[in-house]
Design a protein around this motif. Structure first.
Motif, mmCIF file in Angstrom:
data_model
loop_
_atom_site.group_PDB
_atom_site.id
_atom_site.type_symbol
_atom_site.label_atom_id
_atom_site.label_comp_id
_atom_site.label_asym_id
_atom_site.label_seq_id
_atom_site.Cartn_x
_atom_site.Cartn_y
_atom_site.Cartn_z
ATOM 1 N N SER A 56 0.851 -1.184 0.000
ATOM 2 C CA SER A 56 0.000 0.000 0.000
ATOM 3 C C SER A 56 0.894 1.244 0.000
ATOM 4 C CB SER A 56 -0.879 0.011 1.254
ATOM 5 O OG SER A 56 -0.060 0.176 2.411
ATOM 6 N N ARG A 57 0.298 2.389 -0.259
ATOM 7 C CA ARG A 57 1.056 3.644 -0.238
ATOM 8 C C ARG A 57 1.738 3.835 1.116
ATOM 9 N NH1 ARG A 57 1.752 8.545 -2.681
ATOM 10 N NH2 ARG A 57 0.462 7.936 -4.437
ATOM 11 N N ALA A 58 1.004 3.591 2.200
ATOM 12 C CA ALA A 58 1.584 3.766 3.536
ATOM 13 C C ALA A 58 2.759 2.812 3.766
ATOM 14 C CB ALA A 58 0.517 3.545 4.602
ATOM 15 N N ASN A 59 2.628 1.586 3.294
ATOM 16 C CA ASN A 59 3.723 0.631 3.470
ATOM 17 C C ASN A 59 4.925 0.955 2.587
ATOM 18 O OD1 ASN A 59 2.399 -0.751 5.483
ATOM 19 N ND2 ASN A 59 1.607 -2.334 4.122
ATOM 20 N N TRP A 60 4.683 1.434 1.367
ATOM 21 C CA TRP A 60 5.802 1.867 0.521
ATOM 22 C C TRP A 60 6.499 3.068 1.160
ATOM 23 C CZ3 TRP A 60 8.277 -1.179 -2.299
ATOM 24 C CH2 TRP A 60 7.695 -2.069 -3.190
ATOM 25 N N ASP A 61 5.714 3.985 1.719
ATOM 26 C CA ASP A 61 6.282 5.157 2.382
ATOM 27 C C ASP A 61 7.195 4.725 3.533
ATOM 28 O OD1 ASP A 61 6.510 8.000 2.637
ATOM 29 O OD2 ASP A 61 5.083 7.941 4.301
ATOM 30 N N ALA A 62 6.720 3.768 4.329
ATOM 31 C CA ALA A 62 7.529 3.256 5.434
ATOM 32 C C ALA A 62 8.775 2.531 4.919
ATOM 33 C CB ALA A 62 6.693 2.319 6.302
ATOM 34 N N TYR A 85 5.050 6.284 -7.940
ATOM 35 C CA TYR A 85 5.187 5.150 -8.864
ATOM 36 C C TYR A 85 4.869 3.840 -8.154
ATOM 37 C CZ TYR A 85 7.093 1.640 -11.961
ATOM 38 O OH TYR A 85 7.234 0.531 -12.752
ATOM 39 N N LEU A 86 5.531 3.597 -7.028
ATOM 40 C CA LEU A 86 5.347 2.334 -6.316
ATOM 41 C C LEU A 86 3.905 2.154 -5.849
ATOM 42 C CD1 LEU A 86 8.666 2.276 -4.280
ATOM 43 C CD2 LEU A 86 8.091 0.842 -6.259
ATOM 44 N N ALA A 87 3.310 3.207 -5.311
ATOM 45 C CA ALA A 87 1.945 3.111 -4.806
ATOM 46 C C ALA A 87 0.941 2.865 -5.941
ATOM 47 C CB ALA A 87 1.573 4.382 -4.052
ATOM 48 N N ASN A 88 1.184 3.474 -7.102
ATOM 49 C CA ASN A 88 0.250 3.342 -8.213
ATOM 50 C C ASN A 88 0.461 2.111 -9.072
ATOM 51 O OD1 ASN A 88 -1.343 5.706 -7.829
ATOM 52 N ND2 ASN A 88 0.407 6.909 -8.482
#
Length: 93
Positions: A56-62, A85-88
């Motif tokens: 998820s976006r939150a997990n990619w951010d972390a 990019y990763l989130a989408n």
């Protein structure tokens, strides 16, 4: 003669099976900023590892925070592009 044909068939089957496996490897989706993500993530990881571990976006951010803790360097602009990019394009499966 028969042994030679059998050996050729076995080697051919191995080559076909191995070649099919190589083409089945995961790659990053073709989308804007793929080259940036490839350069940033690929400097330490096999890109297949990134492509098959959708988050998820939150997990990619972390994950990006964790990687910067290990020494990954990104400008704030590049960080935002990588995260988008990763989130989408590499979401959870």
């Amino acid at each position: 003669m028969r042994t030679g044909r059998l050996l050729t068939a076995v080697i051919g089957a191995i080559v076909v099976a191995f070649g099919g496996r190589l083409s089945a490897q995961a790659t990053l989706p073709d989308a804007p900023n793929r080259d940036l993500v490839s350069a940033v993530c690929g400097s330490c990881h096999d890109l297949e590892m990134v492509a098959i571990n959708g988050r998820s976006r939150a997990n990619w951010d972390a994950t990006i925070d964790e990687m910067t803790g290990y020494g990954m360097r990104l400008t704030s602009t590049d960080r935002a592009l990588v995260l988008d990019y990763l989130a989408n394009y590499v979401p959870p499966k």
